[in-house]
Design an enzyme around this catalytic site. Structure first.
Site, short mmCIF file in Angstrom:
data_model
loop_
_atom_site.label_atom_id
_atom_site.label_comp_id
_atom_site.label_asym_id
_atom_site.label_seq_id
_atom_site.Cartn_x
_atom_site.Cartn_y
_atom_site.Cartn_z
N LYS A 1 0.51 -1.33 -0.14
CA LYS A 1 0.10 -0.25 0.24
C LYS A 1 1.16 1.31 -0.28
O LYS A 1 0.39 2.07 -0.64
CB LYS A 1 -1.17 0.45 1.38
N THR B 1 -3.40 5.48 3.74
CA THR B 1 -2.13 6.00 3.01
C THR B 1 -2.28 6.76 2.44
O THR B 1 -1.65 7.49 1.65
CB THR B 1 -1.35 5.05 2.95
#
Length: 332
Positions: free
Chosen positions: A192, A249
């Site tokens: 990610k 994120t």
């Protein structure tokens, strides 16, 4: 284990320091190891770590030290929060980790070996693999330091160890779910960061929500393909460690990887972008390791390859981003 566990956190960066506070708020006595004595002294005497968490006071139950032996003495459990790319070298300099449950907060894949963090801890730390667990999820440290509610996943090889590790995370603002899919949770947490660089770059280039939503969605598909190929469970990637962490994120200006991508999109080179962020953005080093890992497994990861082209090979970010979303027709 006593009713008030004694826990050691190794690594006093922003996430390690924040998590030491989480553990203390959950009822543990915590020793936070810092590499530099001046940081340890500030934690010990002022209950702060202004270099990483300005304007935040640590609980009284957090004690700072720069002496590893002191940090580990009598510990019921150990939490590791050391940058991914320096973890192996650090552990190889230390004695073997104690024979207690170990929880990794580290998100990344090691360059050169393509090893997952739990594999490094087992090999370089001479740790029992049955005692090594990992934590992932939407873990923006600045929000957790402010005690804003969130949830995370704690994964371990057995449910028994996962339950022990999760029991450390009993702060009223953090809910820990358990899993036995260590591989899936680690891959989700590592990749990610790479996707977040791409999303940040698209935003820095001036693209809108359609572009970022497309990259996040296709990024999740990449993460899932790689994770499943390595033995992770597909359902892990639709949960907190996968979709949850990816959205946080990619979307938040608090994310170091997102901010680095923003800087790249504005035209800075990698070195200047990293200097602007000021802290380690693991996605830069992880991108090449993920690309190598996926190539060896014949897993298609175009977003990851695009990030590698920019951060390792000097490609122009605007050309790469446009190419990503202009690929030939194919089934979703």
């Amino acid at each position: 284990m006593s009713t008030r566990p004694r826990l050691s956190v190794l690594g006093a960066g922003s996430w390690g320091t924040t998590f030491a506070g989480v553990l203390a708020d959950g009822g543990a006595d915590v020793t936070l190891w810092a590499r530099r004595e001046e940081v340890a002294r500030e934690i010990r005497e002022q209950h702060s770590n202004r270099g990483y968490l300005p304007d935040h006071r640590l609980p009284d139950a957090v004690h700072g030290t720069s002496h590893l032996e002191e940090a580990l003495e009598g510990a019921d459990g150990v939490v590791l929060a050391i940058p991914a790319q320096s973890l192996r070298a650090t552990l190889e300099q230390w004695p073997a980790l104690p024979d207690v449950p170990l929880l990794s907060l580290i998100k990344g894949i090691e360059r050169g070996t393509d090893a997952r963090i739990s594999e490094i801890i087992t090999a370089a730390g001479r740790a029992d693999p049955g005692l090594v667990g990992v934590l992932s999820g939407p873990n923006l440290s600045a929000e957790i330091a402010e005690r804003r509610p969130c949830a995370s996943v704690v994964a371990a090889p057995t449910q028994e160890i996962a339950d022990v590790l999760a029991s450390w995370c009993e702060a009223p603002y953090l809910r820990a779910y358990t899993s036995t899919d260590v591989t899936g949770v680690e891959i989700a947490g590592a990749v990610k960061n790479v996707v977040a660089i791409a999303v940040g770059a698209a935003t820095g280039l001036g693209h809108g929500h359609n572009t970022t939503a497309s990259l996040i969605t296709r990024g999740l598909a990449e993460i899932t393909r790689l994770g499943v190929a390595l033995g992770g469970r597909r359902e892990t990637f639709s949960g907190l460690a996968g979709m949850g962490d990816l959205v946080a994120t990619c979307a938040s200006p608090l994310s170091r990887n997102h901010r680095l991508g923003l800087a790249l999109g504005r035209g800075l080179d990698v070195e200047a972008a990293a200097a602007e962020v000021g802290q380690t953005a693991e996605g830069v080093a992880t991108a090449r390791a993920v690309a190598d890992l996926s190539a060896g497994l014949d897993v298609d990861m175009p977003i990851t390859r695009a990030v590698v082209a920019v951060v390792d090979e000097g490609a122009r970010i605007d050309e790469v981003t446009t190419a990503l979303l202009s690929r030939s027709i194919r089934p979703e």
